[in-house]
Design a protein around this motif. Structure first.
Motif, PDB file in Angstrom:
ATOM      1  N   ALA A 228       0.890  -1.249  -0.013  1.00  0.00           N
ATOM      2  CA  ALA A 228      -0.025  -0.025  -0.086  1.00  0.00           C
ATOM      3  C   ALA A 228       1.150   1.291   0.108  1.00  0.00           C
ATOM      4  N   LEU A 229       1.871   1.151   0.667  1.00  0.00           N
ATOM      5  CA  LEU A 229       2.967   2.471   0.774  1.00  0.00           C
ATOM      6  C   LEU A 229       3.525   2.886  -0.515  1.00  0.00           C
ATOM      7  N   LEU A 230       3.864   1.626  -1.102  1.00  0.00           N
ATOM      8  CA  LEU A 230       4.695   1.648  -2.523  1.00  0.00           C
ATOM      9  C   LEU A 230       3.742   2.089  -3.628  1.00  0.00           C
ATOM     10  N   GLU A 231       2.416   1.912  -3.383  1.00  0.00           N
ATOM     11  CA  GLU A 231       1.399   2.387  -4.289  1.00  0.00           C
ATOM     12  C   GLU A 231       1.229   3.885  -4.162  1.00  0.00           C
ATOM     13  N   ARG A 232       1.182   4.401  -2.921  1.00  0.00           N
ATOM     14  CA  ARG A 232       0.684   5.425  -2.515  1.00  0.00           C
ATOM     15  C   ARG A 232       1.681   6.678  -2.570  1.00  0.00           C
ATOM     16  N   TYR A 236       8.744   5.680  -2.465  1.00  0.00           N
ATOM     17  CA  TYR A 236       9.220   4.391  -2.191  1.00  0.00           C
ATOM     18  C   TYR A 236       9.626   3.490  -3.025  1.00  0.00           C
ATOM     19  N   THR A 237      10.277   2.525  -3.260  1.00  0.00           N
ATOM     20  CA  THR A 237      10.589   1.588  -4.337  1.00  0.00           C
ATOM     21  C   THR A 237      10.943   0.173  -3.787  1.00  0.00           C
ATOM     22  N   GLU A 238      10.528  -0.905  -4.171  1.00  0.00           N
ATOM     23  CA  GLU A 238      10.904  -2.054  -3.739  1.00  0.00           C
ATOM     24  C   GLU A 238      12.714  -2.261  -3.816  1.00  0.00           C
ATOM     25  N   PHE A 256      11.884  -2.577   1.208  1.00  0.00           N
ATOM     26  CA  PHE A 256      11.369  -1.426   0.383  1.00  0.00           C
ATOM     27  C   PHE A 256      12.289  -0.393   0.858  1.00  0.00           C
ATOM     28  N   GLY A 257      12.283   0.643  -0.049  1.00  0.00           N
ATOM     29  CA  GLY A 257      13.269   1.764   0.681  1.00  0.00           C
ATOM     30  C   GLY A 257      13.221   2.929  -0.218  1.00  0.00           C
ATOM     31  N   VAL A 258      13.995   3.965   0.228  1.00  0.00           N
ATOM     32  CA  VAL A 258      14.242   5.127  -0.594  1.00  0.00           C
ATOM     33  C   VAL A 258      15.731   5.370  -1.024  1.00  0.00           C
ATOM     34  N   GLY A 259      15.990   6.612  -1.592  1.00  0.00           N
ATOM     35  CA  GLY A 259      17.384   7.073  -1.941  1.00  0.00           C
ATOM     36  C   GLY A 259      17.947   7.912  -1.106  1.00  0.00           C
ATOM     37  N   ALA A 260      19.463   7.934  -1.059  1.00  0.00           N
ATOM     38  CA  ALA A 260      19.999   9.126  -0.379  1.00  0.00           C
ATOM     39  C   ALA A 260      20.284  10.212  -1.532  1.00  0.00           C
ATOM     40  N   THR A 261      20.046  11.486  -0.971  1.00  0.00           N
ATOM     41  CA  THR A 261      20.168  12.521  -1.932  1.00  0.00           C
ATOM     42  C   THR A 261      20.918  13.786  -1.160  1.00  0.00           C
ATOM     43  N   ILE A 262      21.658  14.806  -1.933  1.00  0.00           N
ATOM     44  CA  ILE A 262      22.489  15.749  -1.262  1.00  0.00           C
ATOM     45  C   ILE A 262      21.365  17.119  -1.631  1.00  0.00           C
ATOM     46  N   VAL A 263      21.173  17.887  -0.580  1.00  0.00           N
ATOM     47  CA  VAL A 263      20.412  19.147  -0.798  1.00  0.00           C
ATOM     48  C   VAL A 263      21.369  20.200  -0.111  1.00  0.00           C
TER      49      VAL A 263
END
Ligand code: GLU
Length: 326
Positions: A228-232, A236-238, A256-263
């Motif tokens: 449900a979270l992946l859908e919404r 988020y990615t598998e 599932f997870g996210v990505g690291a970014t520089i801001v």
């Protein structure tokens, strides 16, 4: 952190005074930038160190000195940037999204001056359990002693979203620990907790520490609530944590997870961000070899994917010159 920073600045100034004795112009012209990372046994901290090393190697030409701070993680980094204490931060892609759009922790309080620089490695939600805990899946967490992460960390923010989706609260667990990432492996091996959660790139020092010091394994985070979270949510990615990377976990683990970014902040000088970005991309093979979590990075996708906030103009200028943006 303020104290730590003052000490670091004093040390840097003393060093500059030694290096440029009699050359006050060079000393006066130095621009100091600080980057917020995470715990010392995570991936943000060593990667941040590598980025600063690449920036600093040409500091005689551009006059920028980059320093890295160990911090509580993504949410802390955003708030410290907003307060003007840090110029750059490593943050999870979901945290970048929520801060810029005024969602999650920043509900009704968007950070409109947040600017994207580039994306980095994937960060799967990583659940590590003692082998003798009886935990084989996320669904075995209720009633156990779980370290859900320190407030300010990206894993705490992400895990709270998952907890809400599953209808869990802190009292679902016999203990909901708030240890920072650099403390959790020892707590696991001292049998003070049954499992911990960490959103982190791989391989990570913290996970290596846990799995080599005691019998511990990585367990899956799957099921209808995860679906449900992946859908919404777009960020988020598998994800799969490869089998064989850590002792005790021979098979691939689904999560599932996210990505690291520089801001960075909109008010950081365009030339500083341009120099920061070009220092990494002009020496990209060196950068990629500085940490195994960076091995698969591709420059163009770092510039164009996984970012929510508008690109900082200094980064945008460099990416246009490379032909990476339309
Ligand atoms: N993803 C974690 C956070 O946002 C930090 C991971 C690391 O230290 O590498 O707090």
């Amino acid at each position: 952190m303020t104290k730590h920073r003052t000490v670091a600045l004093a040390a840097a100034t003393a060093l500059a005074a030694t290096l440029f004795a009699g050359d006050l112009a060079a000393q006066d012209g130095t621009t100091f930038i600080s980057m917020g990372t995470g715990g010392v046994t995570g991936v943000y901290y060593p990667v941040g160190g590598s980025i600063c090393r690449l920036v600093n190697q040409n500091r005689r030409e551009h006059g920028i000195r980059c320093a890295v701070e160990s911090t509580g993680g993504s949410v802390f980094n955003i708030n410290a940037m907003r307060a003007g204490d840090l110029e750059f931060g490593v943050v999870q892609s979901d945290v970048q999204f929520n801060a810029y759009n005024g969602e999650g922790e920043w509900q009704g309080n968007p950070y409109e001056d947040l600017r994207a620089v580039f994306s980095l490695h994937a960060e799967p939600l990583t659940l590590v359990a003692r082998a003798d805990s009886g935990i084989e899946h996320l669904d075995d967490f209720p009633g156990k002693r779980i370290n859900i992460g320190n407030p300010g960390s990206g894993q705490r923010a992400l895990f709270e979203v998952l907890m809400a989706e599953k209808g869990w609260t802190a009292s679902t667990f016999s203990l909901a620990g708030e240890l920072a990432s650099q403390e959790q492996s020892q707590a696991l091996c001292d049998n003070n907790i049954d499992a911990f959660v960490f959103t982190v790139g791989h391989p990570a020092g913290s996970i290596q520490e846990a799995t080599t010091t005691c019998d511990a394994r990585i367990i899956p985070a799957t099921g209808p609530e995860v679906d449900a979270l992946l859908e919404r949510y777009p960020y988020y990615t598998e994800a799969t944590i490869p089998g064989g990377m850590y002792r005790g976990t021979d098979e691939d683990v689904l999560t599932f997870g996210v990505g690291a970014t520089i801001v960075t902040r909109a008010d950081v000088d365009e030339e500083v961000v341009y120099t920061f970005v070009s220092s990494i991309f002009e020496d990209f093979d060196t950068f990629r070899e500085l940490h195994p979590a960076l091995a698969n990075l591709d420059p163009e996708s770092m510039a164009t994917s996984g970012l929510t906030a508008p690109l900082h103009p200094g980064a945008e200028r460099y990416y246009r010159e490379q032909g990476w943006l339309e």
